[in-house]
Design a protein around this motif. Sequence first.
Motif, short mmCIF file in Angstrom:
data_model
loop_
_atom_site.label_atom_id
_atom_site.label_comp_id
_atom_site.label_asym_id
_atom_site.label_seq_id
_atom_site.Cartn_x
_atom_site.Cartn_y
_atom_site.Cartn_z
N MET A 1 36.37 25.59 57.93
CA MET A 1 35.99 26.78 57.16
C MET A 1 37.10 27.12 56.17
O MET A 1 38.28 27.02 56.48
CB MET A 1 35.80 27.95 58.14
CG MET A 1 35.29 29.19 57.47
SD MET A 1 35.11 30.57 58.61
CE MET A 1 33.49 30.26 59.27
N ASN A 2 36.70 27.50 54.95
CA ASN A 2 37.68 27.92 53.94
C ASN A 2 37.34 29.34 53.50
O ASN A 2 36.20 29.61 53.08
CB ASN A 2 37.63 26.98 52.73
CG ASN A 2 38.08 25.58 53.11
OD1 ASN A 2 39.23 25.38 53.50
ND2 ASN A 2 37.17 24.63 53.04
N LEU A 3 38.31 30.23 53.62
CA LEU A 3 38.09 31.65 53.34
C LEU A 3 39.04 32.12 52.25
O LEU A 3 40.16 31.62 52.13
CB LEU A 3 38.36 32.48 54.60
CG LEU A 3 37.58 32.11 55.85
CD1 LEU A 3 38.09 32.92 57.03
CD2 LEU A 3 36.09 32.34 55.64
N ILE A 4 38.56 33.12 51.49
CA ILE A 4 39.42 33.80 50.53
C ILE A 4 39.51 35.25 50.96
O ILE A 4 38.48 35.85 51.32
CB ILE A 4 38.80 33.73 49.11
CG1 ILE A 4 38.85 32.29 48.60
CG2 ILE A 4 39.50 34.67 48.14
CD1 ILE A 4 38.08 32.09 47.31
N ILE A 5 40.69 35.82 50.94
CA ILE A 5 40.83 37.24 51.28
C ILE A 5 41.30 37.97 50.03
O ILE A 5 42.37 37.68 49.49
CB ILE A 5 41.79 37.44 52.46
CG1 ILE A 5 41.25 36.63 53.63
CG2 ILE A 5 41.87 38.91 52.87
CD1 ILE A 5 42.26 36.21 54.59
N ILE A 6 40.47 38.90 49.58
CA ILE A 6 40.75 39.63 48.34
C ILE A 6 40.97 41.10 48.72
O ILE A 6 40.28 41.63 49.59
CB ILE A 6 39.54 39.58 47.38
CG1 ILE A 6 39.07 38.14 47.15
CG2 ILE A 6 39.86 40.26 46.05
CD1 ILE A 6 37.70 38.04 46.47
N GLY A 7 41.91 41.73 48.06
CA GLY A 7 42.11 43.16 48.32
C GLY A 7 43.30 43.65 47.53
O GLY A 7 44.17 42.87 47.14
N ALA A 8 43.32 44.95 47.32
CA ALA A 8 44.44 45.56 46.59
C ALA A 8 45.72 45.40 47.40
O ALA A 8 45.69 45.02 48.58
CB ALA A 8 44.15 47.03 46.34
N GLN A 9 46.83 45.71 46.78
CA GLN A 9 48.14 45.64 47.41
C GLN A 9 48.15 46.61 48.59
O GLN A 9 47.86 47.79 48.42
CB GLN A 9 49.21 46.03 46.39
CG GLN A 9 49.42 45.01 45.30
CD GLN A 9 48.23 44.80 44.36
OE1 GLN A 9 47.37 45.66 44.24
NE2 GLN A 9 48.19 43.67 43.69
N GLY A 10 48.43 46.08 49.78
CA GLY A 10 48.47 46.93 50.97
C GLY A 10 47.13 47.07 51.67
O GLY A 10 47.01 47.77 52.67
N SER A 11 46.10 46.38 51.18
CA SER A 11 44.77 46.50 51.80
C SER A 11 44.71 45.79 53.15
O SER A 11 43.80 46.01 53.93
CB SER A 11 43.69 45.95 50.87
OG SER A 11 43.95 44.59 50.60
N GLY A 12 45.67 44.90 53.41
CA GLY A 12 45.70 44.20 54.69
C GLY A 12 45.35 42.73 54.59
O GLY A 12 44.98 42.11 55.60
N LYS A 13 45.52 42.13 53.42
CA LYS A 13 45.20 40.70 53.27
C LYS A 13 46.01 39.85 54.24
O LYS A 13 45.47 39.02 54.96
CB LYS A 13 45.49 40.22 51.84
CG LYS A 13 44.67 40.89 50.77
CD LYS A 13 44.93 40.31 49.40
CE LYS A 13 46.33 40.53 48.85
NZ LYS A 13 46.69 41.94 48.63
#
Length: 220
Positions: A1-13
């Motif tokens: 599985m290949n995942l991308i984690i997107i989120g603002a700075q500090g969102s918990g990536k």
Amino acid sequence: MNLIIIGAQGSGKGTQASLLVERLGLRHVSSGDIFRSAIQNGTELGMQAKSYIDRGDLVPDSLTIHLILALLSEPEYSSGVALDGFPRTRDQAQALDQALPQMQKTIDYAIYLNVPQEKLLDRLLNRYVCEAHQHVYNIRSKPPITAGICDIDGSKLIQRSDDNPENIKHRLHIFFQQTIQVTHFYRAQKKLIEVDGDQPITKVSADIFEAMGLQSEFVA
Ligand code: AP5
Ligand code: MG
């Protein structure tokens, strides 16, 4: 599985990527961690990236795309990755999309951690990372067992040099102006999972697993 984690700075990536990697046996690819290690080790890459990171700007696509794609083509990344912090421009997303078929890889899900902007500054000002491996803590929401020491490797906990109010505001501006477009890119491909990131860490993780149709170690 290949995942991308997107989120603002500090969102918990980084926080959620670590949980996914541990549970699913993936490799954690954090572009930010790679740049910071390069700076710490005084490499050519570190010297090129430093001024951008110190200002809170994005490192140019020309440098970032080549770095991550070269890494992904290595055999040790063939059994699956959690990409944390890449792609964060539309050009990066397009370059990744074009390169993956040659590596016989595809992105399964892009996970967007949605956290209201006003919560992020507080999270980042209370964040500490360990000197040895950048394991992430928070004085309020995820304190270490022993103050100032990493639970996992015993190294000293420090604050990141880019975690100051001015730099954080600039990084957040770039996220909401530019990087948010990456969510549109994956929504159009029907790969986007949007999760409420403004919940306890274990609940966010449980929601991610539920959205992927997988059993979580935490109750949703
Ligand atoms: P990067 O290292 O990726 O930094 P960032 O995007 O600013 O994101 P952060 O690492 O600050 O936040 P995070 O979402 O990982 O949150 P975390 O889990 O730590 O990039 C750094 C720099 O490198 C960039 O500014 C840029 O210059 C360059 N760069 C990197 N990638 C690039 C790219 N692709 N292109 C160009 N340039 C690039 O959590 C934050 C805190 O909150 C922690 O203390 C944590 O314990 C706590 N926390 C986490 N989840 C929760 C929760 N649910 N509730 C309460 N607290 C929580
Ligand atoms: Mg991070």
